[in-house]
Design a protein around this motif. Structure first.
Motif, mmCIF file in Angstrom:
data_model
loop_
_atom_site.group_PDB
_atom_site.id
_atom_site.type_symbol
_atom_site.label_atom_id
_atom_site.label_comp_id
_atom_site.label_asym_id
_atom_site.label_seq_id
_atom_site.Cartn_x
_atom_site.Cartn_y
_atom_site.Cartn_z
ATOM 1 N N GLN A 65 0.818 -1.208 0.000
ATOM 2 C CA GLN A 65 0.000 0.000 0.000
ATOM 3 C C GLN A 65 0.855 1.264 0.000
ATOM 4 O OE1 GLN A 65 -3.008 -0.233 3.056
ATOM 5 N NE2 GLN A 65 -3.337 -2.404 2.690
ATOM 6 N N LEU A 68 -0.594 4.511 -1.127
ATOM 7 C CA LEU A 68 -1.562 5.137 -0.240
ATOM 8 C C LEU A 68 -0.878 5.964 0.838
ATOM 9 C CD1 LEU A 68 -4.015 2.142 0.180
ATOM 10 C CD2 LEU A 68 -4.503 4.270 -1.010
ATOM 11 N N PRO A 235 -7.495 8.965 0.338
ATOM 12 C CA PRO A 235 -7.193 7.544 0.555
ATOM 13 C C PRO A 235 -6.266 7.295 1.749
ATOM 14 C CG PRO A 235 -7.056 8.078 -1.782
ATOM 15 C CD PRO A 235 -7.208 9.371 -1.044
ATOM 16 N N ASN A 238 -8.356 7.495 4.894
ATOM 17 C CA ASN A 238 -9.242 6.334 4.904
ATOM 18 C C ASN A 238 -8.520 5.083 5.397
ATOM 19 O OD1 ASN A 238 -11.599 4.810 4.368
ATOM 20 N ND2 ASN A 238 -10.795 4.233 2.370
ATOM 21 N N GLN A 239 -7.280 4.878 4.936
ATOM 22 C CA GLN A 239 -6.503 3.721 5.388
ATOM 23 C C GLN A 239 -6.024 3.886 6.825
ATOM 24 O OE1 GLN A 239 -7.533 1.456 3.044
ATOM 25 N NE2 GLN A 239 -5.551 0.570 3.533
ATOM 26 N N TYR A 445 -6.873 -4.717 2.021
ATOM 27 C CA TYR A 445 -7.208 -3.393 1.499
ATOM 28 C C TYR A 445 -8.698 -3.352 1.201
ATOM 29 C CZ TYR A 445 -7.620 0.374 -1.946
ATOM 30 O OH TYR A 445 -8.022 1.495 -2.637
ATOM 31 N N TYR A 484 -9.587 1.623 -6.894
ATOM 32 C CA TYR A 484 -9.854 2.588 -5.833
ATOM 33 C C TYR A 484 -11.263 2.358 -5.288
ATOM 34 C CZ TYR A 484 -5.717 5.412 -6.873
ATOM 35 O OH TYR A 484 -4.430 5.848 -7.025
ATOM 36 N N ASP A 485 -11.402 2.434 -3.970
ATOM 37 C CA ASP A 485 -12.734 2.330 -3.387
ATOM 38 C C ASP A 485 -13.477 3.648 -3.603
ATOM 39 O OD1 ASP A 485 -11.487 4.021 -1.643
ATOM 40 O OD2 ASP A 485 -11.535 2.670 0.076
ATOM 41 N N GLY A 488 -11.643 6.719 -2.515
ATOM 42 C CA GLY A 488 -10.521 7.012 -3.401
ATOM 43 C C GLY A 488 -10.964 7.640 -4.707
ATOM 44 N N SER A 491 -12.183 11.193 -4.078
ATOM 45 C CA SER A 491 -11.026 12.042 -3.770
ATOM 46 C C SER A 491 -10.273 12.428 -5.038
ATOM 47 C CB SER A 491 -10.086 11.319 -2.805
ATOM 48 O OG SER A 491 -10.712 11.046 -1.575
#
Length: 521
Positions: A65, A68, A235, A238-239, A445, A484-485, A488, A491
């Motif tokens: 990641q 990110l 992102p 978020n992580q 993830y 990307y979720d 993401g 954003s």
């Protein structure tokens, strides 16, 4: 062709030749170790960055990641060059970074001081400084010395901003710095805040309209800086909410121990104290004779120098990277003052002497840089490292999967599977006569779409904090697709919108300025 055009061409050629010289010495003397392999793997791993932050082809297929937690926008030109050829591509990239550092330092100092001689001096000393040498040859983290391109832009933008002339230059500098080195951006913010108080002592601020416009511009800068960096910040936050990742502290340079190691005699200490007093008197002279902007720089240097020398620590909070960033800012401020001192000393000298002084500065800074470089004894140089497998390289970048050594575990025991990766996609083929808990060496993830035999399945987090799946008896084909979720994607779209609006206002402001210039000027 005008004299101004010739001057630009000559300076451009000089800066380009010095940049090539810088890169040639780097290839010859810099140690090619894990940090350099990390840099290139990071560049090569940006193949799919616009669709997914995860690239399974690299970092030993662990689903690292890194994209990110580490900015990537300003690294994209390097990705294109390294993709073509690692050896020559990175050389061109480093040359371009050094050249842009020269040009940025010259361009913004020339606008700030309105003195070509001072601007060239500053550019040479800044690019060949010991701090930049340390970042390029020893620290070697790519983003730390790319950010040096944007520092002169930020502080020239701050100069315009606090004069209530324009906010666009400062905003672009901050945005590009966040997209390169967030810790440096935070440190820059810490140095800008005291200026609001110090502006009280400027005649310009003795009117309520000044503070009203400055307050409005501050909100605009803050809004655009956040909007145009959401593609990285969104992102990341978020992580962080789910993982609470903390970076390990770095070792800052200990200036006090370094000074004590010289073991000066009492006579030498008295001599150094005398030199220090003379330098303080010279700084006082600069403070009194220079305009308000230089006074601010000198005042800012005092607390920054104290933090860097004492290496202030906060319990429970890692400030080591902030200290390194403040050291970079202190280096910038110190070089501005040194350039100013040289200008005040030689301002009455003829142009021929100044040209000779510039020639001596080019030779002196180049020689100083070369003597520093040849003291390095590399175990392996870039030219001797052509057989590195960048896809298998693993660096523990907050990834628990990297500790698993790419081992698949079936009911807690090591097992053999057939696997294949392609950028954002990962396929695993596994056979077992009974249902099994298969632990994959892939970092967890939120943006994964996992299928088992073409059916969507739920995933669990294993004890080693990687993906875990319940397989079916018989043949199992597991597909992991990552994008990307929702956070993401939103954003990135908002970030693009921020760039569009910021570009519009910047171009609109430029057109308005050009309309004010008479046709025959």
């Amino acid at each position: 062709m005008s004299n101004r055009s010739w001057k630009r061409i000559i300076l451009g050629v000089i800066f380009l030749l010095l940049s090539i010289f810088y890169t040639a010495i780097f290839y010859r003397q810099a140690n090619f170790g894990n940090t350099m392999v990390f840099n290139i793997a990071h560049l090569k791993g940006l193949d799919n960055i616009l669709t997914s932050p995860i690239n399974f082809n690299y970092w030993n297929h662990s689903g690292s990641q890194i994209n990110l937690f580490s900015p990537w926008l300003t690294l994209l030109p390097g990705w294109l060059l390294v993709k073509l050829n690692v050896f020559w591509g990175f050389g061109v990239y480093l040359t371009a970074i050094t050249f842009l550092t020269f040009v940025s330092a010259y361009f913004y100092m020339n606008k700030f001081s309105h003195d070509t001689f001072e601007a060239v001096l500053f550019s040479l000393i800044y690019t060949f400084s010991f701090n930049r040498f340390n970042l390029v040859f020893h620290e070697q983290r790519l983003e730390n010395y790319i950010a040096l391109i944007f520092l002169p832009m930020i502080y020239y933008g701050a100069y315009l901003f606090f004069k209530n002339k324009t906010w666009q230059t400062l905003t672009w500098g901050l945005v590009l710095t966040v997209w390169t080195s967030p810790y440096l951006a935070i440190s820059v913010g810490l140095t800008l805040l005291p200026i609001y108080f110090l502006m009280i002592f400027s005649k310009r601020s003795h009117h309520w309209r000044y503070w009203g416009r400055l307050g409005l511009n501050s909100l605009i800068v803050l809004a655009f800086s956040v909007l145009a960096t959401l593609g990285f910040i969104g992102p990341l936050i978020n992580q962080q909410v789910g993982q609470n990742v903390q970076q390990s502290p770095i070792q800052n340079f200990d200036y006090i121990s370094w000074f004590q190691d010289f073991n000066f005699s009492m006579m030498q200490l008295y001599l150094l104290m005398g030199i220090g007093v003379l330098l303080l008197l010279l700084l006082l002279l600069i403070f009194l004779k220079s305009r308000f902007s230089y006074k601010l720089i000198i005042l800012e240097m005092i607390p920054i120098a104290a933090v860097v020398l004492v290496r202030w620590q906060s319990k429970g909070i890692d400030v080591s990277r902030l200290i390194m960033s403040l050291q970079t800012i202190l280096d910038l401020f110190g070089i501005i003052i040194v350039s100013r001192i040289i200008i005040l000393i030689f301002q009455e000298f003829p142009s021929v002497f100044k040209l000779l002084l510039l020639t001596a500065t080019i030779a002196g800074t180049s020689y100083f840089f070369y003597t520093q470089a040849i003291q390095i004894q590399p175990k392996q140089t870039f030219s001797a490292s052509q057989k590195v497998d960048y896809t298998k390289f693993v660096l523990d970048y907050h990834d628990h999967a990297s500790n698993g050594k790419n081992e698949f575990l079936a009911n807690g025991k090591k097992t053999t599977v057939s696997s294949f990766t392609r950028s954002s996609d990962y396929w695993v083929q596994y056979y077992s006569p009974v249902s099994t808990t298969l632990n994959l060496p892939v970092q967890n993830y939120a943006g994964y779409n996992v299928q088992l035999n073409n059916e969507q399945v739920a995933i669990k987090k294993s004890a080693r904090k990687t993906l875990s799946i319940e397989t079916h008896p018989g043949k199992n084909i597991i597909e992991i697709h990552t994008r990307y979720d929702l956070i993401g994607i939103v954003s990135l779209l908002l970030n693009l919108l921020g760039f569009i609006f910021l570009s519009y206002f910047s171009l609109h402001n430029l057109r308005w300025k050009m309309k004010k210039v008479p046709e025959n000027s």
